[in-house]
Design an enzyme around this catalytic site. Structure first.
Site, mmCIF file in Angstrom:
data_model
loop_
_atom_site.group_PDB
_atom_site.id
_atom_site.type_symbol
_atom_site.label_atom_id
_atom_site.label_comp_id
_atom_site.label_asym_id
_atom_site.label_seq_id
_atom_site.Cartn_x
_atom_site.Cartn_y
_atom_site.Cartn_z
ATOM 1 N N ARG A 49 0.811 -1.216 0.000
ATOM 2 C CA ARG A 49 0.000 0.000 0.000
ATOM 3 C C ARG A 49 0.848 1.272 0.000
ATOM 4 N NH1 ARG A 49 -4.114 -1.561 4.792
ATOM 5 N NH2 ARG A 49 -2.166 -2.329 5.645
ATOM 6 N N ASP A 214 -9.406 -8.831 8.105
ATOM 7 C CA ASP A 214 -9.630 -7.500 7.530
ATOM 8 C C ASP A 214 -9.257 -7.530 6.048
ATOM 9 O OD1 ASP A 214 -9.831 -4.838 6.891
ATOM 10 O OD2 ASP A 214 -8.491 -4.129 8.471
ATOM 11 N N GLU A 240 -14.086 -8.373 7.570
ATOM 12 C CA GLU A 240 -14.157 -6.905 7.624
ATOM 13 C C GLU A 240 -13.890 -6.261 6.275
ATOM 14 O OE1 GLU A 240 -12.097 -5.213 10.945
ATOM 15 O OE2 GLU A 240 -11.310 -3.551 9.762
ATOM 16 N N GLU A 267 -14.974 1.844 8.260
ATOM 17 C CA GLU A 267 -13.890 2.808 8.484
ATOM 18 C C GLU A 267 -13.766 3.791 7.321
ATOM 19 O OE1 GLU A 267 -11.006 -0.540 8.585
ATOM 20 O OE2 GLU A 267 -9.652 0.819 7.541
ATOM 21 N N ASP A 290 -14.213 5.438 12.128
ATOM 22 C CA ASP A 290 -12.957 5.933 12.690
ATOM 23 C C ASP A 290 -13.222 7.346 13.207
ATOM 24 O OD1 ASP A 290 -9.574 5.520 12.093
ATOM 25 O OD2 ASP A 290 -10.391 7.431 12.801
ATOM 26 N N HIS A 317 -12.872 1.870 14.514
ATOM 27 C CA HIS A 317 -11.646 1.546 13.788
ATOM 28 C C HIS A 317 -10.455 2.140 14.544
ATOM 29 C CE1 HIS A 317 -8.575 2.729 10.639
ATOM 30 N NE2 HIS A 317 -8.602 1.419 10.549
ATOM 31 N N GLU A 339 -10.258 -1.844 19.263
ATOM 32 C CA GLU A 339 -9.179 -2.305 18.382
ATOM 33 C C GLU A 339 -7.859 -1.655 18.775
ATOM 34 O OE1 GLU A 339 -9.492 -1.285 14.178
ATOM 35 O OE2 GLU A 339 -7.863 -2.678 13.698
HETATM 36 MG MG LIG Z 1 -10.007 -2.395 8.713
#
Ligand SMILES: [Mg+2]
Length: 389
Positions: A49, A214, A240, A267, A290, A317, A339
């Protein structure tokens, strides 16, 4: 007490953690792990990413009251968000009552209506809203979770996020969430790789531990259904964010096609509206806004209420990652789990890897937020240098 000004400031530099390198057993999963993502279909960006995510500089938002009291929150996505706060939103709320968090939040969303209150604008609204809540706590000399009604629990029960499952168990977590390495572009081999990862993690955790996966917006409907069926025997607590967040019809169809699998997302949903839609149309089971992205604490309160009313749950999130998420999770009974992303190397104690003031870290999977006024972030009033962008 009036809002005197809204400042956009340089983000504090807390420096690198000073843990002992001898403690590091191996590099963290976070360093270079392959994670399936929305760009995976384009080979030049498929694996990591960091190859395509923006590297905008972080900044801070400070709301100053007429008596000089300050409230602080971090801002994300650099210049585009900073400009919205600095050139537009900040001056429009100057002069409003610093206690009027609901009114000011409503004004901020409406001010964003001409260009859309989601996405980049939502980061701007979030930072101002959180700085205003911090200011409110500082003016009243009370922690924000008390302004929400007081602690809803003795301690926050946390799950770890990351692909160092063995280390999470050693730290005392009994629940962990994996980042999914492969998506549709990786074909059958990738699908089987995902199954292997989940199988190995379930083996490490045993039957008693909770395991989640996720998928970070990387899948489509068909791939989600196929993988969910292959993973059914591993008893995932949830899958997720399997889908592109805007494709709400696909969320509905996936819900129907994998009725056995608990689904979580949110999120990358902004404002309370998508969560209300998801509750009405029963799209998913767990809402994951989030607090720094969705519109701040004021929006999170609304989403927690929507979740409770609809028989859903809300889990922020990265809620355990900042004092803002920690205070919200501690004060709102609609949020039942926390989390905690573990990005430091296995072998390094969580407290030794954390340098930010006011951030509590879990011990044996539980944490209690700081009890200082506001969010307890201790912003230095000597640091009101304007953010350059
Ligand atoms: Mg996630």
């Amino acid at each position: 007490m009036e809002i005197a000004a809204v400042h956009v400031v340089e983000a504090p530099d807390f420096g690198p953690p000073d843990y002992d390198e001898a403690d590091v057993r191996r590099e963290s999963w976070w360093t270079d792990l392959r994670v399936a993502n929305p760009m995976s279909r384009y080979p030049r960006y498929e694996a990591v990413r960091a190859d395509w995510l923006p590297d905008f500089r972080d900044f801070g938002v400070v709301v100053e009251a007429a008596d000089g009291t300050l409230g602080y929150a971090p801002g994300r996505h650099g210049a585009p968000v900073a400009a919205l706060v600095d050139d537009y939103l900040g001056e429009r709320i100057a002069g409003e009552d610093a206690m009027a968090t609901e009114k000011v939040h409503d004004m901020l969303e409406r001010l964003c209506a001409p260009f859309g209150a989601g996405g980049i604008a939502s980061y701007a609204v979030s930072a101002i809203d959180l700085a205003l809540w911090d200011l409110k706590g500082n003016l009243l000399d009370r922690p924000v979770y008390e302004l929400l009604g007081g602690p809803a629990t003795d301690a926050l029960d946390c799950y770890a996020t990351g692909n160092d499952t063995d280390w999470h168990l050693e730290l005392g977590f009994d629940a962990t969430k994996l980042a999914c390495p492969f998506g549709p572009a990786d074909g059958k081999e990738g699908l089987l790789g995902n199954v292997d990862l989940v199988a190995e993690s379930r083996e490490l955790l045993g039957d008693a531990g909770e395991l989640m996966l996720d998928c970070w917006m990387a899948f489509d409907e068909a791939y989600t259904v196929r993988l969910a069926n292959r993973l059914r025997e591993y008893d995932l607590r949830w899958m997720e964010e399997t889908l592109w967040p805007k494709d709400l019809d696909a969320h509905r169809r996936v819900r129907d096609r994998v009725p056995f699998q608990t689904l979580a997302t949110g999120e990358h949903w902004y404002t309370a509206a998508p969560f209300q839609h998801a509750a009405t149309h029963d799209l998913v089971d767990v809402f994951q806004p989030d607090i720094h992205w969705v519109g701040g604490l004021t929006t999170v309160q609304k989403i927690a209420s929507i979740a409770e009313s609809a028989g859903k749950s809300a889990v922020l999130h990265c809620g355990g990652h900042t004092p803002y998420g920690q205070h919200a999770s501690y004060g709102l009974p609609g949020i039942r789990w926390t989390e905690y992303p573990v990005t430091s190397p296995p072998g390094v104690a969580l407290a030794d890897a954390e340098t930010r003031p006011g951030v509590a870290v879990p011990e044996d999977g539980e944490l209690v937020p700081n009890d200082a006024p506001g969010f307890g972030v201790e912003f230095d009033p000597g640091r009101l240098d304007a953010f350059s962008y």
